[in-house]
Design a protein around this motif. Structure first.
Motif, PDB file in Angstrom:
ATOM      1  N   ARG A  18       0.864  -1.195   0.000  1.00  4.06           N
ATOM      2  CA  ARG A  18       0.000   0.000   0.000  1.00  4.06           C
ATOM      3  C   ARG A  18       0.893   1.234   0.000  1.00  4.06           C
ATOM      4  O   ARG A  18       1.976   1.220   0.594  1.00  4.06           O
ATOM      5  N   ASP A  19       0.429   2.311  -0.643  1.00  5.93           N
ATOM      6  CA  ASP A  19       1.222   3.537  -0.691  1.00  5.93           C
ATOM      7  C   ASP A  19       1.447   4.134   0.691  1.00  5.93           C
ATOM      8  O   ASP A  19       2.433   4.841   0.918  1.00  5.93           O
ATOM      9  N   ASP A  20       0.510   3.879   1.608  1.00 12.19           N
ATOM     10  CA  ASP A  20       0.634   4.457   2.948  1.00 12.19           C
ATOM     11  C   ASP A  20       1.241   3.474   3.944  1.00 12.19           C
ATOM     12  O   ASP A  20       1.159   3.691   5.146  1.00 12.19           O
ATOM     13  N   MET A  21       1.864   2.393   3.455  1.00 13.06           N
ATOM     14  CA  MET A  21       2.486   1.415   4.342  1.00 13.06           C
ATOM     15  C   MET A  21       3.989   1.656   4.371  1.00 13.06           C
ATOM     16  O   MET A  21       4.641   1.734   3.327  1.00 13.06           O
ATOM     17  N   ILE A  22       4.554   1.782   5.553  1.00  9.89           N
ATOM     18  CA  ILE A  22       5.972   2.086   5.716  1.00  9.89           C
ATOM     19  C   ILE A  22       6.820   0.828   5.583  1.00  9.89           C
ATOM     20  O   ILE A  22       7.876   0.840   4.941  1.00  9.89           O
ATOM     21  N   PHE A  23       6.387  -0.283   6.190  1.00  6.64           N
ATOM     22  CA  PHE A  23       7.074  -1.557   5.980  1.00  6.64           C
ATOM     23  C   PHE A  23       6.087  -2.710   6.123  1.00  6.64           C
ATOM     24  O   PHE A  23       4.986  -2.562   6.673  1.00  6.64           O
ATOM     25  N   TRP A  24       6.490  -3.867   5.577  1.00  3.37           N
ATOM     26  CA  TRP A  24       5.676  -5.088   5.666  1.00  3.37           C
ATOM     27  C   TRP A  24       6.631  -6.260   5.773  1.00  3.37           C
ATOM     28  O   TRP A  24       7.667  -6.312   5.085  1.00  3.37           O
ATOM     29  N   LYS A  25       6.298  -7.206   6.659  1.00  8.59           N
ATOM     30  CA  LYS A  25       7.202  -8.317   6.951  1.00  8.59           C
ATOM     31  C   LYS A  25       6.686  -9.631   6.347  1.00  8.59           C
ATOM     32  O   LYS A  25       5.546 -10.031   6.581  1.00  8.59           O
ATOM     33  N   TRP A  26       7.528 -10.254   5.558  1.00  9.61           N
ATOM     34  CA  TRP A  26       7.280 -11.606   5.036  1.00  9.61           C
ATOM     35  C   TRP A  26       7.889 -12.552   6.074  1.00  9.61           C
ATOM     36  O   TRP A  26       9.106 -12.661   6.195  1.00  9.61           O
ATOM     37  N   SER A  27       7.013 -13.212   6.880  1.00 12.26           N
ATOM     38  CA  SER A  27       7.550 -13.943   8.028  1.00 12.26           C
ATOM     39  C   SER A  27       6.826 -15.272   8.236  1.00 12.26           C
ATOM     40  O   SER A  27       5.811 -15.568   7.607  1.00 12.26           O
ATOM     41  N   ASN A  28       7.398 -16.047   9.176  1.00  8.30           N
ATOM     42  CA  ASN A  28       6.837 -17.336   9.590  1.00  8.30           C
ATOM     43  C   ASN A  28       6.685 -18.314   8.432  1.00  8.30           C
ATOM     44  O   ASN A  28       5.823 -19.180   8.431  1.00  8.30           O
ATOM     45  N   ARG A  29       7.555 -18.142   7.438  1.00  2.00           N
ATOM     46  CA  ARG A  29       7.544 -19.085   6.327  1.00  2.00           C
ATOM     47  C   ARG A  29       8.979 -19.477   5.981  1.00  2.00           C
ATOM     48  O   ARG A  29       9.928 -18.754   6.278  1.00  2.00           O
ATOM     49  N   GLU A  30       9.110 -20.630   5.334  1.00  2.00           N
ATOM     50  CA  GLU A  30      10.420 -21.147   4.978  1.00  2.00           C
ATOM     51  C   GLU A  30      10.687 -20.909   3.501  1.00  2.00           C
ATOM     52  O   GLU A  30       9.843 -21.205   2.657  1.00  2.00           O
ATOM     53  N   ILE A  31      11.870 -20.338   3.208  1.00  2.00           N
ATOM     54  CA  ILE A  31      12.237 -20.103   1.819  1.00  2.00           C
ATOM     55  C   ILE A  31      12.812 -21.401   1.259  1.00  2.00           C
ATOM     56  O   ILE A  31      13.827 -21.910   1.743  1.00  2.00           O
ATOM     57  N   LYS A  32      12.148 -21.931   0.229  1.00  2.00           N
ATOM     58  CA  LYS A  32      12.530 -23.233  -0.341  1.00  2.00           C
ATOM     59  C   LYS A  32      13.549 -23.072  -1.466  1.00  2.00           C
ATOM     60  O   LYS A  32      13.797 -21.982  -1.976  1.00  2.00           O
ATOM     61  N   LYS A  33      14.108 -24.165  -1.858  1.00  2.00           N
ATOM     62  CA  LYS A  33      15.053 -24.206  -2.973  1.00  2.00           C
ATOM     63  C   LYS A  33      14.341 -23.758  -4.248  1.00  2.00           C
ATOM     64  O   LYS A  33      13.223 -24.178  -4.522  1.00  2.00           O
ATOM     65  N   GLY A  34      14.970 -22.877  -5.004  1.00  2.00           N
ATOM     66  CA  GLY A  34      14.378 -22.379  -6.235  1.00  2.00           C
ATOM     67  C   GLY A  34      13.474 -21.174  -6.060  1.00  2.00           C
ATOM     68  O   GLY A  34      12.840 -20.727  -7.012  1.00  2.00           O
ATOM     69  N   SER A  35      13.414 -20.635  -4.848  1.00  2.00           N
ATOM     70  CA  SER A  35      12.539 -19.478  -4.597  1.00  2.00           C
ATOM     71  C   SER A  35      13.083 -18.211  -5.254  1.00  2.00           C
ATOM     72  O   SER A  35      14.281 -18.082  -5.505  1.00  2.00           O
ATOM     73  N   LYS A  36      12.157 -17.284  -5.511  1.00  2.00           N
ATOM     74  CA  LYS A  36      12.493 -16.015  -6.143  1.00  2.00           C
ATOM     75  C   LYS A  36      12.214 -14.858  -5.170  1.00  2.00           C
ATOM     76  O   LYS A  36      11.267 -14.899  -4.391  1.00  2.00           O
ATOM     77  N   LEU A  37      13.048 -13.822  -5.235  1.00  2.00           N
ATOM     78  CA  LEU A  37      12.837 -12.590  -4.494  1.00  2.00           C
ATOM     79  C   LEU A  37      12.498 -11.501  -5.507  1.00  2.00           C
ATOM     80  O   LEU A  37      13.222 -11.293  -6.480  1.00  2.00           O
ATOM     81  N   ILE A  38      11.392 -10.809  -5.285  1.00  2.00           N
ATOM     82  CA  ILE A  38      10.989  -9.710  -6.164  1.00  2.00           C
ATOM     83  C   ILE A  38      11.023  -8.403  -5.370  1.00  2.00           C
ATOM     84  O   ILE A  38      10.347  -8.274  -4.349  1.00  2.00           O
ATOM     85  N   ILE A  39      11.832  -7.458  -5.844  1.00  2.00           N
ATOM     86  CA  ILE A  39      11.914  -6.134  -5.228  1.00  2.00           C
ATOM     87  C   ILE A  39      11.410  -5.123  -6.254  1.00  2.00           C
ATOM     88  O   ILE A  39      11.947  -5.029  -7.360  1.00  2.00           O
TER      89      ILE A  39
END
Length: 326
Positions: A18-39
């Protein structure tokens, strides 16, 4: 096998942006083999492990976590993805833009002033700007216990102390309470510095603070406007004439009635008086000028002709030799 392996892969991205969101946390999940990060543009991605920063990634784009992200993580660079195991980390996405927030006093601020023993109630409004500038402080104070943070959260914190800061800086010595707008820049700079000290420990900084307007009670505003009108017009007589003219022009004094007739008579009398004053003044100036010229002329005529010495008797020319005497 490829299909089965794909079920473990995931995409690490800001899912609730959201435009009015300062930060957001991607949490409580496991990053698996072959995962992608999108910035995406205007975002930074911070990898956290046990609350500590492993790496900060600024450039927008799509990255393979195993080959492009993990080798740069501080303590996890040697991590190897297994077939059934992944990497348990948190990813904090931070909005890097400068936020602009409108503010306004909910209630009038009662400013002490010698002119009004009970104080002067004043309202104000404007904008302030802020942005995140310290990720370590942000994580330590806020992101460590929250999964997201909104601009409204910062606004609530700022407005809670804004009235006190307005009172502090407006009450500084030398401030003209009836023309605060003239000092708005100085007042705003003082408030900005104080606000910055309030939120800097949370990893944010105030980049700007402006005061768009000060609002006085209706009675005070009318008094200020009337005083300004007197000063612009110059004297009370002309102010009354202009007020009467404005009343007729605006319809407040309508034609055809006693009020209009009286207004017309007053205006006519005032205009006649002004004309008589001007005529009398012009006549007095003209008479004075003629008398001055006559005195000056008489003073310049000699008693004896400078050419032949004959007595002049006040004539313009010598009766003996014709010499011009004036």
């Amino acid at each position: 096998m490829v299909f089965f392996r794909g079920q473990f892969a995931n995409v690490v991205e800001w899912e609730e942006f959201r435009d009015d969101m300062i930060f957001w946390k991607w949490s409580n999940r496991e990053i698996k083999k072959g995962s992608k990060l999108i910035i995406r543009p205007g975002q930074d991605a911070i990898f956290l492990n046990n609350g500590k920063i492993e790496g900060v990634f600024h450039d927008d784009g799509e990255y393979n976590v195993e080959s492009q992200i993990t080798p740069f993580l501080s303590t996890l660079k040697g991590f190897k993805f297994g077939f059934n195991s992944g990497m348990r980390v948190e990813v904090l996405f931070v909005n890097t833009k400068e936020f602009v927030v409108k503010w306004g006093t909910k209630n009038a601020i009662n400013i002490p002033t010698p002119e009004l023993p009970g104080g002067m109630p004043i309202r104000a409004n404007g904008t302030f700007q802020f942005k995140v500038n310290d990720y370590i402080a942000l994580i330590d104070k806020i992101a460590g216990v929250k999964n997201s943070y909104l601009v409204e959260d910062v606004k609530i914190r700022i407005t809670a102390i804004l009235d006190q800061l307005l009172m502090k800086w407006i009450s500084q010595e030398g401030k003209n309470m009836f023309n605060l707008q003239a000092n708005s820049f100085e007042i705003a700079n003082g408030i900005r510095d104080d606000l910055d000290m309030q939120i800097i420990d949370s990893g944010m900084t105030i980049t700007g603070f402006t005061i768009m307007s000060f609002n006085y009670p209706k009675e005070i505003q009318e008094m200020i406007t009337k005083n300004a009108s007197h000063g612009m017009i110059g004297d009370l007589g002309r102010y009354q004439q202009v007020s009467m003219t404005d009343g007729i022009a605006s319809g407040k004094v309508k034609g055809g009635g006693a009020a209009s007739d009286m207004a017309g008579m007053m205006m006519g009398m005032n205009m006649a008086n002004e004309m008589m004053k001007n005529m009398k003044q012009n006549q007095e100036e003209s008479t004075s000028k003629q008398e001055t010229q006559a005195v000056t002329t008489n003073q310049k005529k000699p008693n004896f002709c400078p050419n032949c010495g004959e007595k002049t008797s006040g004539a313009n020319f010598c009766s003996n030799c014709g010499q011009k005497l004036v």
